[in-house]
Structures are given as C-alpha cells and as structure tokens.
Enzyme design. Structure first.
Site, PDB file in Angstrom:
ATOM      1  N   TRP A 176       1.055  -1.131   0.047  1.00 30.99           N
ATOM      2  CA  TRP A 176      -0.067  -0.135  -0.028  1.00 30.99           C
ATOM      3  C   TRP A 176       1.015   1.277  -0.008  1.00 30.99           C
ATOM      4  O   TRP A 176       1.959   1.318   0.969  1.00 30.99           O
ATOM      5  CB  TRP A 176      -1.048   0.000   1.238  1.00 30.99           C
ATOM      6  CG  TRP A 176      -1.686   1.132   1.366  1.00 30.99           C
ATOM      7  CD1 TRP A 176      -2.501   1.606   0.605  1.00 30.99           C
ATOM      8  CD2 TRP A 176      -1.902   1.810   2.706  1.00 30.99           C
ATOM      9  NE1 TRP A 176      -3.452   2.630   1.308  1.00 30.99           N
ATOM     10  CE2 TRP A 176      -3.019   2.810   2.421  1.00 30.99           C
ATOM     11  CE3 TRP A 176      -1.529   1.607   3.892  1.00 30.99           C
ATOM     12  CZ2 TRP A 176      -3.548   3.627   3.469  1.00 30.99           C
ATOM     13  CZ3 TRP A 176      -1.737   2.580   4.890  1.00 30.99           C
ATOM     14  CH2 TRP A 176      -2.843   3.723   4.628  1.00 30.99           C
ATOM     15  N   ASP A 189       0.007  -5.422   9.574  1.00 33.54           N
ATOM     16  CA  ASP A 189      -1.238  -4.337   9.224  1.00 33.54           C
ATOM     17  C   ASP A 189      -2.598  -5.233   8.743  1.00 33.54           C
ATOM     18  O   ASP A 189      -2.305  -6.087   7.836  1.00 33.54           O
ATOM     19  CB  ASP A 189      -0.720  -3.499   7.946  1.00 33.54           C
ATOM     20  CG  ASP A 189      -1.809  -2.473   7.798  1.00 33.54           C
ATOM     21  OD1 ASP A 189      -2.815  -2.421   8.468  1.00 33.54           O
ATOM     22  OD2 ASP A 189      -1.370  -1.531   6.886  1.00 33.54           O
ATOM     23  N   LYS A 241     -12.913  -0.702   6.500  1.00 37.84           N
ATOM     24  CA  LYS A 241     -13.518  -1.623   5.673  1.00 37.84           C
ATOM     25  C   LYS A 241     -14.484  -2.653   6.200  1.00 37.84           C
ATOM     26  O   LYS A 241     -15.564  -2.549   5.747  1.00 37.84           O
ATOM     27  CB  LYS A 241     -12.286  -2.440   4.991  1.00 37.84           C
ATOM     28  CG  LYS A 241     -11.102  -1.933   4.741  1.00 37.84           C
ATOM     29  CD  LYS A 241     -10.908  -0.790   3.398  1.00 37.84           C
ATOM     30  CE  LYS A 241      -9.610  -0.067   3.592  1.00 37.84           C
ATOM     31  NZ  LYS A 241      -9.501   0.766   2.527  1.00 37.84           N
TER      32      LYS A 241
END
Ligand code: LMR
Length: 428
Positions: free
Chosen positions: A158, A239, A275
């Site tokens: 990311w 993460d 999310k």
C-alpha cells in the site's frame, strides 16, 4: 526569535505599502518556496474521478466498498449501534489511549476470544486513528525505542506505508513478495529476503487480503514464514486492514497472526474498522503490541499514548462507541459477521463476473488471477500506459499500478469495464 521575525516582517509589509511598492502578502513571502505536493497515488485518483463530467465514468481506484448499485453502504449493525448510542452518551474526552471497551473487543477479534495473552494482560494497546494511525504511531514508537532499526516492507505494498515510515524517519528496506509472471506469491524470494535480513529486523506484513496484490501466503507458507522469523529473531508488525474481508470469516483472516502467536512471537498489529465495518470516515482502529508480561504491556501502552498526545491528544469517540456496541453485544456481532460475509461474497462474485466477461470477449490473455486473488483488490497486470488509456478513453479510474478495487465493480458496470480492459490489452 520567531516573534521578532514576525514583527519585522509586518514592519516591512507596512513600509512597502507606504512607499507604493507592490505589497508583499505575508503568504507569498513566508511560503514562496512551497511547491504543490504530488498527488496521492490512490486518493488523487478519486479527485480526478470526481472532476470528470462523463456520465459513464467508473471509479475502481480507492478501496471503499460499494453495493451492486455503486452506492456507499452503511451496515445495518452500525445503524442499530447508532440508534442505541444516540442520546445515551456524553461528549467527554476519551482517555489518551482511547476507549477501553473498544480496545478489549478489538484484541479479542485479532488475537482470539480465549487468547492467553488477554488473560495474562500481555498486550499494550491504544485506540488509533484507523489503520493508518496505528501504523504511524507504531513507526514512531519503533523510531523512539529502536532508533537504529529499519523496516522491511513488501514489494509492492500500500503506497501509504512508505509515507508513514518515511515521515517517522525509519530507514526502509524491501523484501520480495509478488511474482509478476505467476501473478502469485514469490514465496522463495520472500523466504530468501527474510533469511538475508540482519537478525532482529522489523518486518511489515499484511495479515490478509494483501493490498494491492490480493495475494496471501497459504497457511502452510505462513507457518514457514513464522519459523524463519523465529530463527532470525525478526519482529512481525501486521497491518490487518481487512479482517473478514478476505474470506468473509474474521477468524480465518486472523490465521497469520494466530500462527505467529502460537509460535511465541511478540508481534505488533494495526487494526482498522474502515473496511470491515464500513466506518471509513470515523477513523477508528487499534494498535497493539504483544509484550513479555503485564508490567511491560502497561509501560508500552503508556508510551504509545504519550506518542499520540502531542499529535491529536486523544482519539474521537463516536466510531469507538459504534465498534464497542457492536462487538460487545452477541446479537449485533452476529449481524455484523453476516454483513461482512455479505460484502466479501459480493466481491468474490464480482471477480467471477469480471473474469467471465473477459473470457467471453475472447481475450487472448489469462485472467485466472482475477478469481485467484483475494480481498478488495485485483492486481490486474495492466501496465501504467494501459491504465492511462482506460482513464483517458473510457473514463475508468484506477491506480497506475493496475490495481482494480473490486468493490467498485457492479453488475451494471462489469461489462463496460471488461470491454475496456479487453480493448487496451488485446494487442499485448
Ligand atoms: C486503499 O488502499 O485504497 C485504501 O486503503 C484507502 C487509502 O487510504 O489509501
């Protein structure tokens, strides 16, 4: 000093005006050397999409879930939690480390309801400003307490991971992760890089639904990775932005962390509810660090919140209340788990539809990876030039690394998207 400089600057502006010299606005004098920042590779795509007047435009850039009509979704469990919260809480500050209930529930989710780590109070944790905030506080913590350490980051990752560790002044190294030819995991390369890193290195790992590739190690591969970390004494920082979003099952998606914990690793973890609860704008998450004992966990927590204090003092309350209300009520939690699965399943169906449409169009390329990959993103293999054509000719917006946010694909636009991809790829 600063005050004297400001006073002399004001004097200068005043005397220039009196002399009729072109007045120098304080902004132009102070900030003359500031150039515009480059566009963010992900959020900049949304800006470009919003500026496009074309009615057929499609946004598959940012990873934000949409329903099959392309509309943002507020989960029913969130609506119900908000109904329960309304009017029943005051607006006082949370403690520096955030909501105790939210943190407790988050730790159960990541480490398992019956984890010994929880019973032994061996985890130092704070509420964070979603996953980004958790990564950033951890990076600062790493820099403060292991100032000479570096961090190994997967290729690719990311894009914001690079910004986070850069701004925390931690030296970044990379490890191999993705194998472009097979569009899968470069397991051999990854293991080689884990072995060749200096003993006791920090590694950033994506717990599940790797962003941007959608490629995760298998359970067996995670076991081997954990073993190699043990041999080398590396520290794993996970993460976990997509727990539940990969498989539709939050326990399954926590497998990597659980394997590391079983092997006795003192991991760190960034959790986000953006999310999996659709709480994007609430900025709610959790940063946790597994410690040797309860005393160390108290010390670590105190230092994490000490890092937060001069940045934002204490975290916002609303999202934390939503999360703790949902996770703290068995019925609401059940509803949430069903809704996460519903989102994950829609994405899985959409992957199948995109692949099928491309195959029906007679694409000479293999699109197997579209259904093999997992989570919110499809790492399509499109080149930056092909992406530019998609945007310029078809008004389809995605990041230039070819990442497609499957959450933005619907039964209404999948045909249009497949056709455009076919057009820009059919001659290689
Ligand atoms: C993404 O990868 O698209 C999301 O995580 C949104 C972001 O902040 O980049």
């Amino acid at each position: 000093m600063a005050l004297r400089a400001a006073i002399s600057c004001r004097v200068l502006i005043k005397s220039s005006a009196v002399l009729g010299v072109r007045s120098m606005s304080s902004s132009s004098s102070w900030w003359r050397s500031v150039d515009p920042a480059p566009k963010d590779p992900i959020l900049g795509v949304t800006e470009a999409y919003l500026a496009d007047p074309c009615p057929d435009k499609v946004n598959v850039g940012v990873g934000a879930y949409r329903d099959d009509n392309g509309k943002p979704v507020v989960l029913e469990c969130v609506r119900e939690a908000e109904r329960r919260i309304a009017g029943s809480f005051n607006m006082e500050y949370l403690p520096m480390g955030g909501s105790i209930n939210m943190i407790e529930e988050s730790l159960k989710l990541a480490y398992g309801e019956n984890s010994d780590l929880l019973k032994e109070k061996r985890i130092g944790a704070i509420q964070s400003l979603s996953g980004t905030g958790a990564c950033r506080i951890f990076a600062e913590f790493q820099k403060r307490f292991c100032p000479d350490s570096q961090v190994f980051i997967p290729v690719p990752t990311w894009s914001n991971h690079h910004n986070i560790w850069r701004d925390a002044n931690v030296t970044q190294k990379t490890y191999r992760y993705y194998h472009p030819e097979s569009r899968g995991l470069d397991f051999i390369g990854m293991i080689e890089d884990i072995k060749s890193a200096p003993n006791g290195s920090f590694f950033l790992l994506h717990a599940c639904a790797h962003n941007p590739t959608g490629v995760d190690p298998s359970e067996e591969q995670w076991k081997e990775i954990s073993h190699q970390f043990k041999v080398k004494g590396h520290f794993a920082f996970f993460d976990m932005a997509y727990q539940g979003f990969a498989s539709g099952n939050t326990e399954k998606d926590a497998k990597a962390i659980r394997i590391f914990i079983e092997d006795g690793h003192p991991v760190g973890c960034a959790q986000s509810y953006a999310k999996n609860m659709g709480l994007y704008g609430q900025r709610v998450g959790c940063l946790s660090v597994v410690c040797d004992d309860a005393k160390q966990a108290v010390a670590v927590k105190s230092q994490l919140q000490q890092l937060a204090r001069p940045m934002y003092s204490n975290p916002p309350v609303h999202g934390a209340l939503v999360v703790s209300t949902i996770l703290g009520d068995p019925e609401l939690k059940k509803l949430w788990l069903r809704e996460v699965k519903g989102m994950a399943d829609r994405i899985i169906r959409t992957r199948a539809a995109l692949r099928e449409s491309l195959e029906k169009l007679g694409s000479p390329l293999s699109w197997e990876h579209v259904t093999n990959q997992i989570g919110m993103f499809c790492y399509s293999g499109l080149t930056p030039e092909q992406v530019d054509r998609l945007t310029n000719e078809f008004h389809i917006y995605l990041t230039r690394n070819g990442r497609i946010s499957m959450a933005g694909v619907t039964s209404g636009n999948v045909g249009y998207l497949a056709n455009a991809i076919h057009e820009v790829t059919k001659y290689g």
